[in-house]
Motif scaffolding. Structure first.
Motif, PDB file in Angstrom:
ATOM      1  N   PRO A 158      33.459 -12.451  41.738  1.00  0.00           N
ATOM      2  CA  PRO A 158      34.544 -13.067  40.984  1.00  0.00           C
ATOM      3  C   PRO A 158      34.939 -12.281  39.733  1.00  0.00           C
ATOM      4  CG  PRO A 158      32.488 -14.170  40.469  1.00  0.00           C
ATOM      5  CD  PRO A 158      32.185 -13.148  41.535  1.00  0.00           C
ATOM      6  N   ILE A 159      34.133 -11.250  39.392  1.00  0.00           N
ATOM      7  CA  ILE A 159      34.377 -10.524  38.141  1.00  0.00           C
ATOM      8  C   ILE A 159      34.312  -9.014  38.409  1.00  0.00           C
ATOM      9  CG2 ILE A 159      33.804 -10.416  35.684  1.00  0.00           C
ATOM     10  CD1 ILE A 159      32.071 -12.945  36.105  1.00  0.00           C
ATOM     11  N   PRO A 160      35.172  -8.496  39.311  1.00  0.00           N
ATOM     12  CA  PRO A 160      35.128  -7.060  39.593  1.00  0.00           C
ATOM     13  C   PRO A 160      35.422  -6.262  38.329  1.00  0.00           C
ATOM     14  CG  PRO A 160      37.137  -8.025  40.480  1.00  0.00           C
ATOM     15  CD  PRO A 160      36.283  -9.167  39.988  1.00  0.00           C
ATOM     16  N   LEU A 161      35.006  -5.028  38.324  1.00  0.00           N
ATOM     17  CA  LEU A 161      35.031  -4.104  37.206  1.00  0.00           C
ATOM     18  C   LEU A 161      33.875  -4.398  36.263  1.00  0.00           C
ATOM     19  CD1 LEU A 161      36.154  -1.705  35.648  1.00  0.00           C
ATOM     20  CD2 LEU A 161      37.700  -3.276  34.460  1.00  0.00           C
ATOM     21  N   ILE A 162      33.787  -5.600  35.715  1.00  0.00           N
ATOM     22  CA  ILE A 162      32.685  -5.942  34.820  1.00  0.00           C
ATOM     23  C   ILE A 162      31.381  -5.975  35.614  1.00  0.00           C
ATOM     24  CG2 ILE A 162      31.748  -7.700  33.277  1.00  0.00           C
ATOM     25  CD1 ILE A 162      34.758  -8.343  32.616  1.00  0.00           C
ATOM     26  N   ILE A 163      31.399  -6.607  36.783  1.00  0.00           N
ATOM     27  CA  ILE A 163      30.337  -6.456  37.770  1.00  0.00           C
ATOM     28  C   ILE A 163      30.888  -5.384  38.707  1.00  0.00           C
ATOM     29  CG2 ILE A 163      29.000  -7.527  39.624  1.00  0.00           C
ATOM     30  CD1 ILE A 163      29.460 -10.232  38.183  1.00  0.00           C
ATOM     31  N   PRO A 164      30.421  -4.138  38.579  1.00  0.00           N
ATOM     32  CA  PRO A 164      31.132  -2.983  39.142  1.00  0.00           C
ATOM     33  C   PRO A 164      30.955  -2.770  40.650  1.00  0.00           C
ATOM     34  CG  PRO A 164      29.144  -2.257  38.054  1.00  0.00           C
ATOM     35  CD  PRO A 164      29.238  -3.740  37.816  1.00  0.00           C
ATOM     36  N   CYS A 165      31.445  -3.701  41.441  1.00  0.00           N
ATOM     37  CA  CYS A 165      31.300  -3.581  42.892  1.00  0.00           C
ATOM     38  C   CYS A 165      32.056  -2.370  43.447  1.00  0.00           C
ATOM     39  CB  CYS A 165      31.721  -4.875  43.583  1.00  0.00           C
ATOM     40  SG  CYS A 165      33.393  -5.402  43.196  1.00  0.00           S
ATOM     41  N   HIS A 166      32.989  -1.813  42.675  1.00  0.00           N
ATOM     42  CA  HIS A 166      33.687  -0.603  43.119  1.00  0.00           C
ATOM     43  C   HIS A 166      32.737   0.595  43.191  1.00  0.00           C
ATOM     44  CE1 HIS A 166      33.884  -0.363  38.721  1.00  0.00           C
ATOM     45  NE2 HIS A 166      34.050   0.941  38.854  1.00  0.00           N
ATOM     46  N   ARG A 167      31.571   0.489  42.586  1.00  0.00           N
ATOM     47  CA  ARG A 167      30.597   1.585  42.583  1.00  0.00           C
ATOM     48  C   ARG A 167      29.636   1.529  43.770  1.00  0.00           C
ATOM     49  NH1 ARG A 167      29.651   0.681  36.202  1.00  0.00           N
ATOM     50  NH2 ARG A 167      31.612   1.630  35.515  1.00  0.00           N
ATOM     51  N   VAL A 168      29.834   0.579  44.672  1.00  0.00           N
ATOM     52  CA  VAL A 168      28.951   0.434  45.837  1.00  0.00           C
ATOM     53  C   VAL A 168      29.629   1.081  47.042  1.00  0.00           C
ATOM     54  CG1 VAL A 168      27.657  -1.145  47.297  1.00  0.00           C
ATOM     55  CG2 VAL A 168      28.064  -1.733  44.888  1.00  0.00           C
ATOM     56  N   LEU A 169      28.935   2.066  47.614  1.00  0.00           N
ATOM     57  CA  LEU A 169      29.468   2.828  48.739  1.00  0.00           C
ATOM     58  C   LEU A 169      28.705   2.507  50.022  1.00  0.00           C
ATOM     59  CD1 LEU A 169      29.723   6.324  46.984  1.00  0.00           C
ATOM     60  CD2 LEU A 169      31.510   4.564  47.195  1.00  0.00           C
ATOM     61  N   ALA A 170      29.311   2.888  51.137  1.00  0.00           N
ATOM     62  CA  ALA A 170      28.641   2.780  52.432  1.00  0.00           C
ATOM     63  C   ALA A 170      27.512   3.815  52.494  1.00  0.00           C
ATOM     64  CB  ALA A 170      29.646   3.008  53.555  1.00  0.00           C
ATOM     65  N   SER A 171      26.607   3.666  53.445  1.00  0.00           N
ATOM     66  CA  SER A 171      25.449   4.558  53.551  1.00  0.00           C
ATOM     67  C   SER A 171      25.855   6.002  53.831  1.00  0.00           C
ATOM     68  CB  SER A 171      24.495   4.069  54.641  1.00  0.00           C
ATOM     69  OG  SER A 171      25.152   4.059  55.891  1.00  0.00           O
ATOM     70  N   ASN A 172      27.040   6.214  54.407  1.00  0.00           N
ATOM     71  CA  ASN A 172      27.509   7.563  54.687  1.00  0.00           C
ATOM     72  C   ASN A 172      28.226   8.192  53.487  1.00  0.00           C
ATOM     73  OD1 ASN A 172      29.950   6.198  54.648  1.00  0.00           O
ATOM     74  ND2 ASN A 172      30.442   6.589  56.808  1.00  0.00           N
ATOM     75  N   GLY A 173      28.221   7.511  52.353  1.00  0.00           N
ATOM     76  CA  GLY A 173      28.853   8.034  51.151  1.00  0.00           C
ATOM     77  C   GLY A 173      30.341   7.769  51.059  1.00  0.00           C
ATOM     78  N   LYS A 174      30.896   7.093  52.059  1.00  0.00           N
ATOM     79  CA  LYS A 174      32.328   6.773  52.035  1.00  0.00           C
ATOM     80  C   LYS A 174      32.547   5.459  51.291  1.00  0.00           C
ATOM     81  CE  LYS A 174      33.512   9.539  55.939  1.00  0.00           C
ATOM     82  NZ  LYS A 174      34.300   9.711  57.126  1.00  0.00           N
ATOM     83  N   ALA A 175      33.800   5.184  50.996  1.00  0.00           N
ATOM     84  CA  ALA A 175      34.139   4.032  50.155  1.00  0.00           C
ATOM     85  C   ALA A 175      33.699   2.699  50.742  1.00  0.00           C
ATOM     86  CB  ALA A 175      35.640   4.009  49.887  1.00  0.00           C
ATOM     87  N   GLY A 176      33.816   2.522  52.041  1.00  0.00           N
ATOM     88  CA  GLY A 176      33.571   1.200  52.606  1.00  0.00           C
ATOM     89  C   GLY A 176      34.727   0.291  52.248  1.00  0.00           C
ATOM     90  N   GLY A 177      34.521  -1.008  52.296  1.00  0.00           N
ATOM     91  CA  GLY A 177      35.594  -1.949  52.010  1.00  0.00           C
ATOM     92  C   GLY A 177      35.704  -2.278  50.540  1.00  0.00           C
ATOM     93  N   TYR A 178      36.801  -2.995  50.219  1.00  0.00           N
ATOM     94  CA  TYR A 178      37.012  -3.475  48.863  1.00  0.00           C
ATOM     95  C   TYR A 178      38.003  -4.617  48.940  1.00  0.00           C
ATOM     96  CZ  TYR A 178      37.012  -3.094  43.769  1.00  0.00           C
ATOM     97  OH  TYR A 178      36.846  -3.328  42.432  1.00  0.00           O
ATOM     98  N   SER A 179      37.625  -5.751  48.369  1.00  0.00           N
ATOM     99  CA  SER A 179      38.437  -6.953  48.544  1.00  0.00           C
ATOM    100  C   SER A 179      39.543  -7.112  47.500  1.00  0.00           C
ATOM    101  CB  SER A 179      37.536  -8.196  48.547  1.00  0.00           C
ATOM    102  OG  SER A 179      36.846  -8.289  47.324  1.00  0.00           O
ATOM    103  N   ALA A 180      39.622  -6.229  46.516  1.00  0.00           N
ATOM    104  CA  ALA A 180      40.674  -6.318  45.499  1.00  0.00           C
ATOM    105  C   ALA A 180      42.011  -5.876  46.081  1.00  0.00           C
ATOM    106  CB  ALA A 180      40.308  -5.438  44.313  1.00  0.00           C
ATOM    107  N   PRO A 181      43.116  -6.216  45.409  1.00  0.00           N
ATOM    108  CA  PRO A 181      44.422  -5.732  45.871  1.00  0.00           C
ATOM    109  C   PRO A 181      44.392  -4.210  46.033  1.00  0.00           C
ATOM    110  CG  PRO A 181      44.717  -7.327  44.108  1.00  0.00           C
ATOM    111  CD  PRO A 181      43.239  -7.046  44.211  1.00  0.00           C
ATOM    112  N   GLY A 182      44.928  -3.738  47.135  1.00  0.00           N
ATOM    113  CA  GLY A 182      44.919  -2.309  47.410  1.00  0.00           C
ATOM    114  C   GLY A 182      43.726  -1.855  48.221  1.00  0.00           C
ATOM    115  N   GLY A 183      42.740  -2.731  48.401  1.00  0.00           N
ATOM    116  CA  GLY A 183      41.585  -2.432  49.234  1.00  0.00           C
ATOM    117  C   GLY A 183      40.821  -1.196  48.791  1.00  0.00           C
ATOM    118  N   ALA A 184      40.350  -0.425  49.769  1.00  0.00           N
ATOM    119  CA  ALA A 184      39.509   0.738  49.490  1.00  0.00           C
ATOM    120  C   ALA A 184      40.227   1.776  48.639  1.00  0.00           C
ATOM    121  CB  ALA A 184      39.018   1.353  50.794  1.00  0.00           C
ATOM    122  N   LEU A 185      41.542   1.854  48.735  1.00  0.00           N
ATOM    123  CA  LEU A 185      42.285   2.806  47.906  1.00  0.00           C
ATOM    124  C   LEU A 185      42.121   2.474  46.424  1.00  0.00           C
ATOM    125  CD1 LEU A 185      44.061   5.283  47.787  1.00  0.00           C
ATOM    126  CD2 LEU A 185      46.057   3.811  48.108  1.00  0.00           C
TER     127      LEU A 185
END
Length: 178
Positions: free
Chosen positions: A127-154
């Motif tokens: 519920p608090i992206p950026l402050i709880i930095p879920c954008h810093r969590v990657l897939a095991s292969n080092g790729k972005a994986g998903g992202y639920s914020a507007p714009g998704g993985a981009l």
């Protein structure tokens, strides 16, 4: 919960707070009407930020301008969040500016690699992206994986690029507009 919307170099953010702490953050990418609906959902009402909330807004503005910002001192209100999610968020808070981790690495700190999907679900419900930095969590292969914020993985890639982290495409090939 009280809320407000504010402008940054990345676009309009929404923030929600209680007497306990920050309970909600909406990243840029929504139109004004949709942003208002999202930040005020579940009974949120527009309010005037306290000094502490205004200082956090200033930090988010600095982040949007490219400054290395730490949100580790931010008081959070996670009372409505399931306990496993709270534990995952607490573990993630150790991942600072310009650093990344993986869903699997977080899962191991929480009890084992088998919890990787549960970590992914927690990150998707953050519920608090950026402050709880879920954008810093990657897939095991080092790729972005998903992202639920507007714009998704981009959006995730743009935030990481802002922090100097290149995932996949060279940083120069990504814009910062949300």
């Amino acid at each position: 919960m009280e809320t407000t919307i504010f402008q940054t170099a990345l676009g309009a953010f929404g923030i929600g707070w209680t007497d306990t702490g920050i309970a909600r953050l909406q990243l840029p990418g929504l139109g004004p009407d949709e942003l208002t609906v999202q930040i005020n959902r579940d009974g949120g009402v527009p309010g005037v930020p306290s000094r502490a909330v205004q200082l956090l807004i200033n930090q988010i503005e600095d982040y949007a301008d490219g400054a290395a910002v730490s949100f580790e001192q931010t008081r959070l209100d996670l009372t409505a969040v399931p306990s496993f999610h709270r534990a995952a968020y607490q573990a993630l808070l150790a991942c600072g500016w310009g650093q990344t981790t993986t869903y699997g690495a977080l899962a191991k700190t929480l009890g084992g690699a088998a919890l990787s999907r549960a970590v992914g679900q927690a990150m998707g419900a953050n519920p608090i992206p950026l402050i709880i930095p879920c954008h810093r969590v990657l897939a095991s292969n080092g790729k972005a994986g998903g992202y639920s914020a507007p714009g998704g993985a981009l959006s995730k890639l743009r935030m990481l690029a802002l922090e100097g982290v290149s995932v996949g495409a060279p940083v120069g090939q990504m814009g910062f507009g949300f």
